[in-house]
Design an enzyme around this catalytic site. Structure first.
Site, mmCIF file in Angstrom:
data_model
loop_
_atom_site.group_PDB
_atom_site.id
_atom_site.type_symbol
_atom_site.label_atom_id
_atom_site.label_comp_id
_atom_site.label_asym_id
_atom_site.label_seq_id
_atom_site.Cartn_x
_atom_site.Cartn_y
_atom_site.Cartn_z
ATOM 1 N N ALA A 62 0.871 -1.173 0.000
ATOM 2 C CA ALA A 62 0.000 0.000 0.000
ATOM 3 C C ALA A 62 0.908 1.224 0.000
ATOM 4 C CB ALA A 62 -0.899 -0.005 1.235
ATOM 5 N N SER A 63 0.841 2.026 -1.040
ATOM 6 C CA SER A 63 1.728 3.174 -1.161
ATOM 7 C C SER A 63 1.423 4.211 -0.088
ATOM 8 C CB SER A 63 1.579 3.816 -2.543
ATOM 9 O OG SER A 63 1.924 2.912 -3.557
#
Length: 355
Positions: A62-63
């Site tokens: 998840a950025s």
């Protein structure tokens, strides 16, 4: 968009976070998990493609929220757009796009079936109903084309022409881009009516590769496997300081000229470090010691890699040390070319002398 669609519901119970990639389990340490999810940091959500291989190589994530915001700002989706997302991941960015497109449509592709199933569960729980596909995002998805916007959440070495074909003239493509040497470019392309796409790099990002374009050295020790016998070497010295060569924009520019060379840096006591370079057949290393007037270079193989790196660095300096964002890419049916200072009358960036 962000206020109405927080990322917490899309994050799995186990993540890896921080400089040491510490494993955090929501079930055993809910406070640490909640703090990590709330922070503006990337979270690794899968390692080793979900297997127990033990390499601990990040394979899905998840950025960090600020980066997701930057990419969506560069994409600039409008409420009625048809958008293709390549790399569903946790589904959070898919949800953000679905929130923004009140009259449009989101199609999202994920190559990993397990990751796709988790994202689908989270999205449906949030009452979002994008079109979710399990498949290879490098092929796009022509069934829902053409798209007004196309965004990738994995890095590519070459922009697939299928993406250009499936995007409307005037449409925007946003993707992380890189090569073996450097993977730090966020690329924003605009599709032209002549079937080409062109645009500049607009930021510094670091994404995982599309699975079919991963590094050949993933899962291998750089010194010991990639470079099996460091004792077999040529030794010389250079007065070139290796520190500025490792700086952000220099590293990017050298990568444009040496796209097949990978490198790793190992730090010792104080400010000492050693950087190793390899292409699978040739290798070079340089040792930095504070206060030294010259630095030892070790090499092996048919290529003189350190000389190529020095030449690429000097070529970039001769151009005035342009930053990453002064470069860009044009994609045609025949391939892609890299330019400096605009695609019209562009300066082609090719291998350094001797490569």
């Amino acid at each position: 968009m962000f206020a109405d669609t927080p990322r917490l519901p899309y994050i799995p119970d186990v993540v890896w976070a921080g400089d040491d990639d510490a494993r955090i389990d929501r079930r055993t340490d809910p406070d640490a998990w909640a703090n990590a999810v709330a922070a503006d940091i990337p979270l690794v959500t899968q390692v080793d493609d979900g297997t127990d291989a033990g390499h601990m190589i990040p394979t899905s994530s998840a950025s960090m929220p600020s980066l997701v915001r930057l990419m969506l700002e560069q994409l600039d989706p409008r409420t009625d757009h048809n958008v293709l997302e390549l790399g569903t991941g946790t589904g959070w960015s898919t949800a953000l796009l679905s929130t923004a497109l009140t009259r449009g449509r989101v199609t999202s592709i994920e190559v990993d079936p397990h990751v796709a199933a988790q994202a689908q569960e989270s999205l449906f729980a949030g009452d979002f109903e994008p079109t979710l596909i399990v498949g290879d995002g490098l092929q796009g998805y022509k069934e829902d084309a053409p798209y007004d916007r196309l965004i990738a959440t994995m890095a590519v070495r070459r922009v697939p022409y299928a993406w250009v074909e499936q995007t409307t003239p005037g449409g925007v493509i946003v993707t992380p881009w890189g090569n073996a040497y450097n993977v730090s470019g966020l690329l924003r392309l605009v599709v032209d009516g002549d079937g080409t796409a062109s645009g500049p790099f607009v930021g510094n990002v670091n994404f995982m590769w599309a699975r079919s374009q991963r590094s050949a050295f993933d899962g291998r020790r750089f010194v010991g496997d990639v470079i099996p016998d460091p004792k077999t070497r040529r030794v010389r010295h250079t007065t070139t300081d290796p520190r500025p060569i490792r700086e952000e924009h220099a590293d990017f520019a050298i990568g444009l000229r040496l796209p097949d060379v990978e490198h790793r840096t190992y730090f010792g006591q104080g400010d000492r470090f050693a950087t190793w370079y390899a292409d699978g057949e040739s290798w070079a290393s340089i040792d930095y010691k504070p206060g030294a007037d010259s630095f030892e270079v070790n090499e092996h193989g048919p290529r003189d890699l350190w000389a190529e790196i020095e030449a690429a660095y000097e070529a970039w300096r001769d151009q005035g040390e342009p930053p990453r964002e002064q470069h860009g890419i044009t994609v045609t049916r025949d391939g892609q070319s890299t330019w400096l200072d605009g695609p019209n009358g562009r300066v082609e960036i090719g291998p350094a002398s001797g490569a």
